[in-house]
Scaffold this motif. Sequence first.
Motif, PDB file in Angstrom:
ATOM      1  N   TRP A   1      -7.387   6.310   7.079  1.00 13.97           N
ATOM      2  CA  TRP A   1      -6.807   5.003   6.781  1.00 13.97           C
ATOM      3  C   TRP A   1      -6.593   4.526   8.369  1.00 13.97           C
ATOM      4  CZ3 TRP A   1      -2.763   7.301   2.817  1.00 13.97           C
ATOM      5  CH2 TRP A   1      -3.478   7.505   1.672  1.00 13.97           C
ATOM      6  N   ASP A   2      -7.518   3.806   8.888  1.00  6.27           N
ATOM      7  CA  ASP A   2      -7.510   3.401  10.150  1.00  6.27           C
ATOM      8  C   ASP A   2      -7.147   1.516  10.405  1.00  6.27           C
ATOM      9  OD1 ASP A   2     -10.078   2.793   9.232  1.00  6.27           O
ATOM     10  OD2 ASP A   2     -10.979   3.631  10.866  1.00  6.27           O
ATOM     11  N   THR A   3      -6.914   0.923   9.127  1.00  7.67           N
ATOM     12  CA  THR A   3      -6.878  -0.407   9.236  1.00  7.67           C
ATOM     13  C   THR A   3      -5.705  -0.830   8.417  1.00  7.67           C
ATOM     14  OG1 THR A   3      -8.225  -0.654   7.080  1.00  7.67           O
ATOM     15  CG2 THR A   3      -9.268  -0.682   9.422  1.00  7.67           C
ATOM     16  N   PRO A   4      -4.861  -1.801   8.541  1.00 10.75           N
ATOM     17  CA  PRO A   4      -3.660  -2.432   7.829  1.00 10.75           C
ATOM     18  C   PRO A   4      -4.214  -2.639   6.379  1.00 10.75           C
ATOM     19  CG  PRO A   4      -4.085  -3.512   9.948  1.00 10.75           C
ATOM     20  CD  PRO A   4      -5.208  -2.928   9.844  1.00 10.75           C
ATOM     21  N   THR A   5      -5.432  -3.108   6.069  1.00 10.08           N
ATOM     22  CA  THR A   5      -5.621  -3.289   4.933  1.00 10.08           C
ATOM     23  C   THR A   5      -5.774  -1.847   4.000  1.00 10.08           C
ATOM     24  OG1 THR A   5      -6.994  -5.005   5.427  1.00 10.08           O
ATOM     25  CG2 THR A   5      -7.540  -4.064   3.055  1.00 10.08           C
ATOM     26  N   LYS A   6      -6.625  -0.719   4.663  1.00  9.22           N
ATOM     27  CA  LYS A   6      -6.408   0.402   3.912  1.00  9.22           C
ATOM     28  C   LYS A   6      -5.132   1.214   3.567  1.00  9.22           C
ATOM     29  CE  LYS A   6     -11.186   1.934   5.824  1.00  9.22           C
ATOM     30  NZ  LYS A   6     -11.892   2.880   6.654  1.00  9.22           N
ATOM     31  N   LYS A   7      -4.321   0.942   4.684  1.00 11.76           N
ATOM     32  CA  LYS A   7      -2.754   1.481   4.857  1.00 11.76           C
ATOM     33  C   LYS A   7      -2.054   0.799   3.443  1.00 11.76           C
ATOM     34  CE  LYS A   7      -2.778   2.354   9.644  1.00 11.76           C
ATOM     35  NZ  LYS A   7      -1.988   1.993  10.862  1.00 11.76           N
ATOM     36  N   ALA A   8      -2.239  -0.639   3.357  1.00 11.29           N
ATOM     37  CA  ALA A   8      -1.487  -1.375   2.289  1.00 11.29           C
ATOM     38  C   ALA A   8      -1.964  -0.916   1.044  1.00 11.29           C
ATOM     39  CB  ALA A   8      -1.722  -2.996   2.524  1.00 11.29           C
ATOM     40  N   THR A   9      -3.476  -0.776   0.874  1.00 16.68           N
ATOM     41  CA  THR A   9      -4.022  -0.218  -0.552  1.00 16.68           C
ATOM     42  C   THR A   9      -3.721   1.138  -0.786  1.00 16.68           C
ATOM     43  OG1 THR A   9      -5.960  -1.646   0.059  1.00 16.68           O
ATOM     44  CG2 THR A   9      -6.152   0.193  -1.581  1.00 16.68           C
ATOM     45  N   ALA A  10      -3.242   2.014   0.211  1.00 11.71           N
ATOM     46  CA  ALA A  10      -2.842   3.344   0.041  1.00 11.71           C
ATOM     47  C   ALA A  10      -1.391   3.336  -0.368  1.00 11.71           C
ATOM     48  CB  ALA A  10      -2.735   4.085   1.475  1.00 11.71           C
ATOM     49  N   VAL A  11      -0.720   2.413  -0.028  1.00  9.69           N
ATOM     50  CA  VAL A  11       0.612   2.440  -0.661  1.00  9.69           C
ATOM     51  C   VAL A  11       0.785   1.928  -2.045  1.00  9.69           C
ATOM     52  CG1 VAL A  11       3.101   1.226  -0.454  1.00  9.69           C
ATOM     53  CG2 VAL A  11       1.577   1.649   1.787  1.00  9.69           C
ATOM     54  N   ARG A  12      -0.217   0.926  -2.443  1.00 10.08           N
ATOM     55  CA  ARG A  12      -0.250   0.496  -3.843  1.00 10.08           C
ATOM     56  C   ARG A  12      -0.660   1.623  -4.630  1.00 10.08           C
ATOM     57  NH1 ARG A  12      -2.968  -3.447  -2.520  1.00 10.08           N
ATOM     58  NH2 ARG A  12      -5.048  -2.777  -3.183  1.00 10.08           N
ATOM     59  N   ASN A  13      -1.759   2.577  -4.099  1.00 11.96           N
ATOM     60  CA  ASN A  13      -2.351   3.299  -4.824  1.00 11.96           C
ATOM     61  C   ASN A  13      -1.811   4.649  -5.146  1.00 11.96           C
ATOM     62  OD1 ASN A  13      -4.429   1.589  -5.791  1.00 11.96           O
ATOM     63  ND2 ASN A  13      -5.727   2.209  -3.804  1.00 11.96           N
ATOM     64  N   LEU A  14      -0.621   5.001  -4.443  1.00 11.47           N
ATOM     65  CA  LEU A  14      -0.054   6.236  -4.380  1.00 11.47           C
ATOM     66  C   LEU A  14       0.881   6.455  -5.562  1.00 11.47           C
ATOM     67  CD1 LEU A  14       0.326   8.301  -2.140  1.00 11.47           C
ATOM     68  CD2 LEU A  14       2.270   7.445  -1.224  1.00 11.47           C
ATOM     69  N   LYS A  15       0.230   7.030  -6.727  1.00  2.61           N
ATOM     70  CA  LYS A  15       0.979   6.922  -7.887  1.00  2.61           C
ATOM     71  C   LYS A  15       0.991   8.642  -8.497  1.00  2.61           C
ATOM     72  CE  LYS A  15      -0.668   2.259  -9.031  1.00  2.61           C
ATOM     73  NZ  LYS A  15      -1.267   1.625 -10.101  1.00  2.61           N
ATOM     74  N   GLN A  16       2.182   8.640  -9.236  1.00  2.00           N
ATOM     75  CA  GLN A  16       2.255  10.136  -9.726  1.00  2.00           C
ATOM     76  C   GLN A  16       1.236  10.247 -11.155  1.00  2.00           C
ATOM     77  OE1 GLN A  16       4.559   8.416  -8.422  1.00  2.00           O
ATOM     78  NE2 GLN A  16       5.633   9.402  -7.178  1.00  2.00           N
ATOM     79  N   ARG A  17       1.251   8.996 -11.791  1.00  4.69           N
ATOM     80  CA  ARG A  17       0.635   9.360 -13.308  1.00  4.69           C
ATOM     81  C   ARG A  17      -0.898   9.275 -12.800  1.00  4.69           C
ATOM     82  NH1 ARG A  17       1.676   4.912 -17.392  1.00  4.69           N
ATOM     83  NH2 ARG A  17       3.567   6.025 -17.470  1.00  4.69           N
ATOM     84  N   GLY A  18      -1.687  10.497 -13.306  1.00  3.28           N
ATOM     85  CA  GLY A  18      -3.106  10.726 -13.135  1.00  3.28           C
ATOM     86  C   GLY A  18      -3.555  11.149 -11.827  1.00  3.28           C
ATOM     87  N   TYR A  19      -2.587  11.647 -10.993  1.00  2.00           N
ATOM     88  CA  TYR A  19      -2.798  12.111  -9.785  1.00  2.00           C
ATOM     89  C   TYR A  19      -3.395  13.598  -9.715  1.00  2.00           C
ATOM     90  CZ  TYR A  19      -1.713  14.461  -5.291  1.00  2.00           C
ATOM     91  OH  TYR A  19      -1.909  15.317  -4.274  1.00  2.00           O
ATOM     92  N   LYS A  20      -4.317  13.878  -9.198  1.00  2.00           N
ATOM     93  CA  LYS A  20      -5.033  15.158  -9.075  1.00  2.00           C
ATOM     94  C   LYS A  20      -5.461  15.292  -7.551  1.00  2.00           C
ATOM     95  CE  LYS A  20      -8.923  17.891 -11.132  1.00  2.00           C
ATOM     96  NZ  LYS A  20      -9.833  18.005 -11.958  1.00  2.00           N
TER      97      LYS A  20
END
Length: 566
Positions: free
Chosen positions: A87-106
């Motif tokens: 994750w080397d760009t602000p867009t990737k970092k913001a997307t990572a925050v949004r996708n950091l979810k417990q449900r369905g996490y594997k």
Amino acid sequence: MKANQENIACATSHVEVDWHAINWQKANQNVRRLQARIVKATQEGRWSKVKALQRLLTHSFSGKALAVRRVTENQGRNTPGVDGEIWDTPTKKATAVRNLKQRGYKPLPLKRVYIPKSNGKQRPLGIPTMNDRAMQALYLLSLEPVAETKADLNSYGFRPQRSTADAIEQGFKALSCKRMAEWILEGDIKACFDRISHDWLLANIPTEKTILRKWLKAGFMEQGILHPTDEGTPQGGIISPVLANMTLDGLEERLKAQFHTTLRARSQNKVNFVRYADDFIVTGSSKELLESEVLPLVQSFMKERGLELSLEKTRITHIEDGFDFLGQNVRKYDGVLLIKPSKKSIKSLLGKVREIIKANKTATAGNLILQLTPIIRGWANYHRHVCSKRTFSYIDHEIFKALWQWAVRRHKNKGLRWIKDKYFKVVGGQKWVFTGEFRSEGAKPKIIRLFSAARTPIRRHGKIRGEANPYDPAWEMYFERRLEVKMENNLRDKYKLLNLWRSQSGICPVCEQQITEITGWHSHHIVWRSKGGGDNAKNQVLVHPNCHMQIHSQGISVVKPRPERA
């Protein structure tokens, strides 16, 4: 704009977010407040409350944002896992925050790599993916306050605000006086990270069991083959050191319960405990006490957790014979305890230096200095709290001999005086200083000198108090005073940076969090140089690296903070 940023900091993770618009001040406040409440609930033994607060933190936007920020700013940020992603760009970092979810996490399997150990063997590391690292960092935010509250008083490895210098200083306190113990059990756990019982972790670690089980059973990939993990917590994961520490916590209390039953028993047995990660020492009044009572107790404690002591590294030693601990040699000479850099550590440093010199036969003196200085400075700073002055002089002498051979080999047709005048100058009254020319792009060449270990001042380390907890608000002032002393010592030779740090009380004006060696810093020009701002101290302020990017991307105005008056 500020009100909008506060809403972002508290928002749920499905909201679209601009990475550089996140209000880090608010995010830090939210997380710190929850961590302080977790500490209080842990102290009161209200474990259902601890669980509820942990869930609140791990599902908060603030926690997720700080977790992503941590894994994208640490040293491993450019090392991908098995998926090859970073994750080397602000867009990737913001997307990572949004996708950091417990449900369905594997979690994906770990990428197995090997790094060399000092004994010639190799240590296996498991590299998680960026997403798995962020998830571990998120749960670490909720677990570490519990770990710090319940930790052994004299455990110092992989814990915030603690270091090897604290462990060495505690060892000095336990062994220095004549009436102190004279026998030491040197303990080392065989493959500690790789053998911890999964059943014990799942039964005793106060965190989300489903997530923890997934991490433990994720397996690792080596040469394209998936290997299962039935035991252990792999080295390389962000949360692994805390899991290992929590596994080993309780040994000090068990020793106290056995041998400190009364004040008389304590003075007779002289049992003291110091641990750094999986290396530890236990002192005792006699060899028989350590062999027949202490060692069986330690082995029983380890067996409960699926661990065992390494026979080749676990030994019982008399203080007059001395022992090595964390790169230092601890030994009494005629009743006086002296702690010095160990021979093994000295040999390792000189071997590394000679290897670099040998590999740079045609390099310029300036480039060679740039490679050697960080290694020598880092080693000297590590050993600056013990009796190292003679050792530092010896190190400088051996490095000088290696550099002299390097210089003579380069200029076989030149006289010795010519070689001396070219490479070894008089600087500040000191003779034979190895110097070279350094050229950076767009700047004039300048003369640089090799760092001298003997110039490192010897300073006694102030050991941290065993019960101090960085997540407990009651210890806030204590840690602020320690940070001030540490930063002043480290920046003593950088007067401009030290004055800037002091002028703002060590606080970043953007996120209002402490600036430390770990966080790093940038010197920001309040009025940009492109707009006519000068390089004077009044126009500069220290900010965190991420806050510096936020200033420039968002056009945030920064006001130089006023120092607080006592």
